[in-house]
Scaffold this motif. Structure first.
Motif, PDB file in Angstrom:
ATOM      1  N   ALA A   1       0.834  -1.205   0.000  1.00 60.21           N
ATOM      2  CA  ALA A   1       0.000   0.000   0.000  1.00 60.21           C
ATOM      3  C   ALA A   1       0.866   1.252   0.000  1.00 60.21           C
ATOM      4  CB  ALA A   1      -0.924  -0.013   1.214  1.00 60.21           C
ATOM      5  N   ALA A   2       1.950   1.249   0.783  1.00 62.72           N
ATOM      6  CA  ALA A   2       2.871   2.394   0.802  1.00 62.72           C
ATOM      7  C   ALA A   2       3.532   2.575  -0.559  1.00 62.72           C
ATOM      8  CB  ALA A   2       3.932   2.194   1.885  1.00 62.72           C
ATOM      9  N   MET A   3       3.926   1.461  -1.183  1.00 59.84           N
ATOM     10  CA  MET A   3       4.543   1.527  -2.505  1.00 59.84           C
ATOM     11  C   MET A   3       3.575   2.131  -3.521  1.00 59.84           C
ATOM     12  SD  MET A   3       6.319  -1.555  -4.702  1.00 59.84           S
ATOM     13  CE  MET A   3       4.803  -2.529  -4.830  1.00 59.84           C
ATOM     14  N   ALA A   4       2.329   1.714  -3.492  1.00 61.36           N
ATOM     15  CA  ALA A   4       1.335   2.248  -4.418  1.00 61.36           C
ATOM     16  C   ALA A   4       1.080   3.733  -4.149  1.00 61.36           C
ATOM     17  CB  ALA A   4       0.038   1.458  -4.303  1.00 61.36           C
ATOM     18  N   PHE A   5       1.106   4.126  -2.886  1.00 61.58           N
ATOM     19  CA  PHE A   5       0.914   5.541  -2.527  1.00 61.58           C
ATOM     20  C   PHE A   5       2.029   6.394  -3.115  1.00 61.58           C
ATOM     21  CE2 PHE A   5       1.988   8.966   0.507  1.00 61.58           C
ATOM     22  CZ  PHE A   5       0.824   9.715   0.426  1.00 61.58           C
ATOM     23  N   TYR A   6       3.274   5.984  -2.885  1.00 59.85           N
ATOM     24  CA  TYR A   6       4.405   6.731  -3.446  1.00 59.85           C
ATOM     25  C   TYR A   6       4.376   6.701  -4.977  1.00 59.85           C
ATOM     26  CZ  TYR A   6       6.587   6.934   1.181  1.00 59.85           C
ATOM     27  OH  TYR A   6       6.863   7.202   2.501  1.00 59.85           O
ATOM     28  N   ALA A   7       3.988   5.558  -5.542  1.00 61.40           N
ATOM     29  CA  ALA A   7       3.929   5.431  -7.003  1.00 61.40           C
ATOM     30  C   ALA A   7       2.909   6.400  -7.592  1.00 61.40           C
ATOM     31  CB  ALA A   7       3.585   4.001  -7.387  1.00 61.40           C
ATOM     32  N   ALA A   8       1.761   6.544  -6.931  1.00 58.40           N
ATOM     33  CA  ALA A   8       0.731   7.466  -7.428  1.00 58.40           C
ATOM     34  C   ALA A   8       1.244   8.901  -7.427  1.00 58.40           C
ATOM     35  CB  ALA A   8      -0.528   7.344  -6.566  1.00 58.40           C
ATOM     36  N   ILE A   9       1.912   9.299  -6.351  1.00 56.52           N
ATOM     37  CA  ILE A   9       2.474  10.657  -6.284  1.00 56.52           C
ATOM     38  C   ILE A   9       3.530  10.842  -7.369  1.00 56.52           C
ATOM     39  CG2 ILE A   9       3.805  12.262  -4.866  1.00 56.52           C
ATOM     40  CD1 ILE A   9       2.483  11.036  -2.413  1.00 56.52           C
TER      41      ILE A   9
ATOM     42  N   LEU B   1       3.790   9.331 -10.251  1.00 60.70           N
ATOM     43  CA  LEU B   1       3.203   9.395 -11.590  1.00 60.70           C
ATOM     44  C   LEU B   1       2.467  10.702 -11.844  1.00 60.70           C
ATOM     45  CD1 LEU B   1       1.864   5.742 -11.910  1.00 60.70           C
ATOM     46  CD2 LEU B   1       3.699   6.771 -13.253  1.00 60.70           C
ATOM     47  N   VAL B   2       1.806  11.224 -10.816  1.00 51.89           N
ATOM     48  CA  VAL B   2       0.995  12.431 -11.003  1.00 51.89           C
ATOM     49  C   VAL B   2       1.867  13.689 -10.974  1.00 51.89           C
ATOM     50  CG1 VAL B   2      -0.865  13.842 -10.036  1.00 51.89           C
ATOM     51  CG2 VAL B   2      -1.090  11.351 -10.085  1.00 51.89           C
ATOM     52  N   TRP B   3       2.736  13.779  -9.959  1.00 48.08           N
ATOM     53  CA  TRP B   3       3.516  15.004  -9.777  1.00 48.08           C
ATOM     54  C   TRP B   3       4.990  14.868 -10.189  1.00 48.08           C
ATOM     55  CZ3 TRP B   3      -0.239  13.925  -5.875  1.00 48.08           C
ATOM     56  CH2 TRP B   3      -1.293  14.843  -5.849  1.00 48.08           C
ATOM     57  N   ARG B   4       5.377  13.686 -10.659  1.00 54.07           N
ATOM     58  CA  ARG B   4       6.741  13.446 -11.160  1.00 54.07           C
ATOM     59  C   ARG B   4       7.799  13.806 -10.117  1.00 54.07           C
ATOM     60  NH1 ARG B   4       6.548  12.636 -16.773  1.00 54.07           N
ATOM     61  NH2 ARG B   4       4.450  11.847 -17.201  1.00 54.07           N
ATOM     62  N   ILE B   5       7.552  13.461  -8.873  1.00 50.36           N
ATOM     63  CA  ILE B   5       8.512  13.735  -7.802  1.00 50.36           C
ATOM     64  C   ILE B   5       9.508  12.589  -7.741  1.00 50.36           C
ATOM     65  CG2 ILE B   5       8.789  14.109  -5.321  1.00 50.36           C
ATOM     66  CD1 ILE B   5       5.986  15.312  -5.293  1.00 50.36           C
ATOM     67  N   LYS B   6      10.776  12.892  -7.970  1.00 53.33           N
ATOM     68  CA  LYS B   6      11.795  11.851  -8.077  1.00 53.33           C
ATOM     69  C   LYS B   6      11.959  11.087  -6.769  1.00 53.33           C
ATOM     70  CE  LYS B   6      16.094  13.102  -8.826  1.00 53.33           C
ATOM     71  NZ  LYS B   6      17.324  13.513  -9.541  1.00 53.33           N
ATOM     72  N   LEU B   7      11.891  11.780  -5.631  1.00 58.95           N
ATOM     73  CA  LEU B   7      12.048  11.100  -4.349  1.00 58.95           C
ATOM     74  C   LEU B   7      10.969  10.049  -4.145  1.00 58.95           C
ATOM     75  CD1 LEU B   7      13.402  10.716  -1.617  1.00 58.95           C
ATOM     76  CD2 LEU B   7      12.014  12.608  -0.737  1.00 58.95           C
ATOM     77  N   CYS B   8       9.738  10.329  -4.594  1.00 59.77           N
ATOM     78  CA  CYS B   8       8.656   9.352  -4.444  1.00 59.77           C
ATOM     79  C   CYS B   8       8.873   8.140  -5.343  1.00 59.77           C
ATOM     80  CB  CYS B   8       7.311  10.010  -4.737  1.00 59.77           C
ATOM     81  SG  CYS B   8       6.766  11.112  -3.415  1.00 59.77           S
ATOM     82  N   GLU B   9       9.475   8.353  -6.527  1.00 59.98           N
ATOM     83  CA  GLU B   9       9.864   7.212  -7.359  1.00 59.98           C
ATOM     84  C   GLU B   9      10.849   6.323  -6.607  1.00 59.98           C
ATOM     85  OE1 GLU B   9       9.787   9.744 -11.578  1.00 59.98           O
ATOM     86  OE2 GLU B   9      11.618   8.762 -10.881  1.00 59.98           O
ATOM     87  N   ILE B  10      11.834   6.962  -5.996  1.00 57.65           N
ATOM     88  CA  ILE B  10      12.864   6.221  -5.257  1.00 57.65           C
ATOM     89  C   ILE B  10      12.251   5.474  -4.086  1.00 57.65           C
ATOM     90  CG2 ILE B  10      14.909   6.511  -3.800  1.00 57.65           C
ATOM     91  CD1 ILE B  10      15.707   8.848  -5.653  1.00 57.65           C
ATOM     92  N   LEU B  11      11.384   6.140  -3.331  1.00 58.48           N
ATOM     93  CA  LEU B  11      10.759   5.500  -2.166  1.00 58.48           C
ATOM     94  C   LEU B  11       9.858   4.333  -2.593  1.00 58.48           C
ATOM     95  CD1 LEU B  11       9.879   8.660  -0.062  1.00 58.48           C
ATOM     96  CD2 LEU B  11      11.566   6.912   0.531  1.00 58.48           C
ATOM     97  N   ALA B  12       9.120   4.516  -3.682  1.00 55.70           N
ATOM     98  CA  ALA B  12       8.249   3.438  -4.162  1.00 55.70           C
ATOM     99  C   ALA B  12       9.062   2.206  -4.529  1.00 55.70           C
ATOM    100  CB  ALA B  12       7.431   3.906  -5.359  1.00 55.70           C
ATOM    101  N   MET B  13      10.152   2.422  -5.258  1.00 52.62           N
ATOM    102  CA  MET B  13      10.976   1.289  -5.680  1.00 52.62           C
ATOM    103  C   MET B  13      11.741   0.671  -4.503  1.00 52.62           C
ATOM    104  SD  MET B  13      10.177   0.951  -8.796  1.00 52.62           S
ATOM    105  CE  MET B  13       8.546   1.560  -8.279  1.00 52.62           C
TER     106      MET B  13
ATOM    107  N   ARG C   1      14.320   6.786 -14.333  1.00 51.94           N
ATOM    108  CA  ARG C   1      13.041   7.461 -14.199  1.00 51.94           C
ATOM    109  C   ARG C   1      11.963   6.760 -15.010  1.00 51.94           C
ATOM    110  NH1 ARG C   1      12.635  13.499 -12.720  1.00 51.94           N
ATOM    111  NH2 ARG C   1      11.024  12.392 -11.548  1.00 51.94           N
ATOM    112  N   ILE C   2      12.295   6.360 -16.237  1.00 54.14           N
ATOM    113  CA  ILE C   2      11.332   5.613 -17.050  1.00 54.14           C
ATOM    114  C   ILE C   2      11.029   4.272 -16.395  1.00 54.14           C
ATOM    115  CG2 ILE C   2      10.987   4.467 -19.269  1.00 54.14           C
ATOM    116  CD1 ILE C   2      12.643   6.678 -20.557  1.00 54.14           C
ATOM    117  N   ALA C   3      12.059   3.620 -15.852  1.00 55.01           N
ATOM    118  CA  ALA C   3      11.873   2.331 -15.185  1.00 55.01           C
ATOM    119  C   ALA C   3      10.950   2.475 -13.983  1.00 55.01           C
ATOM    120  CB  ALA C   3      13.228   1.777 -14.750  1.00 55.01           C
ATOM    121  N   ALA C   4      11.163   3.522 -13.192  1.00 58.28           N
ATOM    122  CA  ALA C   4      10.332   3.726 -12.002  1.00 58.28           C
ATOM    123  C   ALA C   4       8.883   3.981 -12.373  1.00 58.28           C
ATOM    124  CB  ALA C   4      10.883   4.891 -11.175  1.00 58.28           C
ATOM    125  N   ARG C   5       8.659   4.744 -13.445  1.00 56.71           N
ATOM    126  CA  ARG C   5       7.277   5.029 -13.852  1.00 56.71           C
ATOM    127  C   ARG C   5       6.579   3.770 -14.357  1.00 56.71           C
ATOM    128  NH1 ARG C   5       9.295  10.300 -17.073  1.00 56.71           N
ATOM    129  NH2 ARG C   5       9.819  11.562 -15.241  1.00 56.71           N
TER     130      ARG C   5
END
Length: 249
Positions: free
Chosen positions: A75-83, A85-97, A156-160
């Protein structure tokens, strides 16, 4: 600017996040393990044997917190992933992965301890029970996220791409949770409730709560440590990384 908002903006800076994660990751690990100690002691030495399962039930003190964490981390991963994808925040990509390997570990522990527990209770190491099957699918989803992230060179493409799978997979979580209610199942029904009355005796419940709290805090440490490592890999070659490496050498 509000101090809390300013802090969140600062946290998005790779150098600032590196310093933050370096400082707090070790505290998450240490405090998490410290919180688990009374839970382990109570589970092994204070809680009486179950009237039906005997001492074999003690594995639930590893199995149940791991099962809860397997879903909470997704659930946390999906939360960070949504942020991300929507706001393109690099830190959230890192946290999701960074969530994915930790969540996969908790899911694997859940499946292994469930099989060990199920062998004397059900007479088999594995049954295509709805709860077990959906938990196995959850492991495959974690592995899918990890695989996609590592298969594409551009981080970045991989994380998205991996974030899309995380968002799609989140629909599995309520299915796992309610599987013992919706289908006839070998897996026992819900006996432990965070809200409302649990059917488990209070003397058996306290160590479980310590273990659950400890695993959550330990996860914070693991998340920060893995996110910091990914952040450094992405920023390799930047001056601040070289300076940080020189300061710690």
């Amino acid at each position: 600017m509000n101090p809390l908002v300013r802090w969140f903006h600062q946290l998005g800076s790779p150098p600032y996040f590196d310093r933050f994660a370096a400082r707090w990751a070790k505290w998450g690990y240490a405090l998490g393990l410290l919180l688990m100690l009374p839970g382990l002691y109570g589970a092994l030495f204070q809680v009486p044997p179950d009237y039906q399962q005997g001492d074999s039930f003690r594995i639930l003190y590893i199995h149940v917190p791991s099962a809860w964490m397997s879903m909470a981390v997704f659930a946390a991963m999906a939360f960070y992933a949504a942020i991300a994808l929507v706001w393109r925040i690099k830190l959230c990509e890192i946290l999701a992965m960074a969530c994915a390997p930790v969540g996969a570990g908790f899911t694997l522990i859940t499946l292994l301890t469930g099989s060990i527990w199920g062998r004397p209770m059900w007479g088999t190491w594995w049954d295509w029970d709805p709860r077990l099957t959906t938990e196995l699918i959850l492991l495959f989803l974690y592995l899918g996220v990890i695989g996609i992230y590592n298969a594409i060179d551009d981080r970045r493409i991989a994380a998205r791409a991996a974030s899309f799978l995380a968002l799609v997979g989140v629909v599995l979580l309520p299915i796992i949770h309610y599987s013992v209610v919706w289908w006839n199942s070998l897996h026992q029904g819900q006996t432990i409730r965070l809200f409302g009355k649990s059917s488990m005796d209070a003397s058996m419940l306290a160590p479980l709560m310590w273990m659950t709290l400890g695993t959550h805090v330990w996860f914070v440490g693991a998340l920060l440590a893995r996110a910091r490592a990914d952040n450094l890999r992405r920023e390799a070659g930047k001056a601040w990384v070289a300076n940080a490496a020189g300061a710690t050498s």
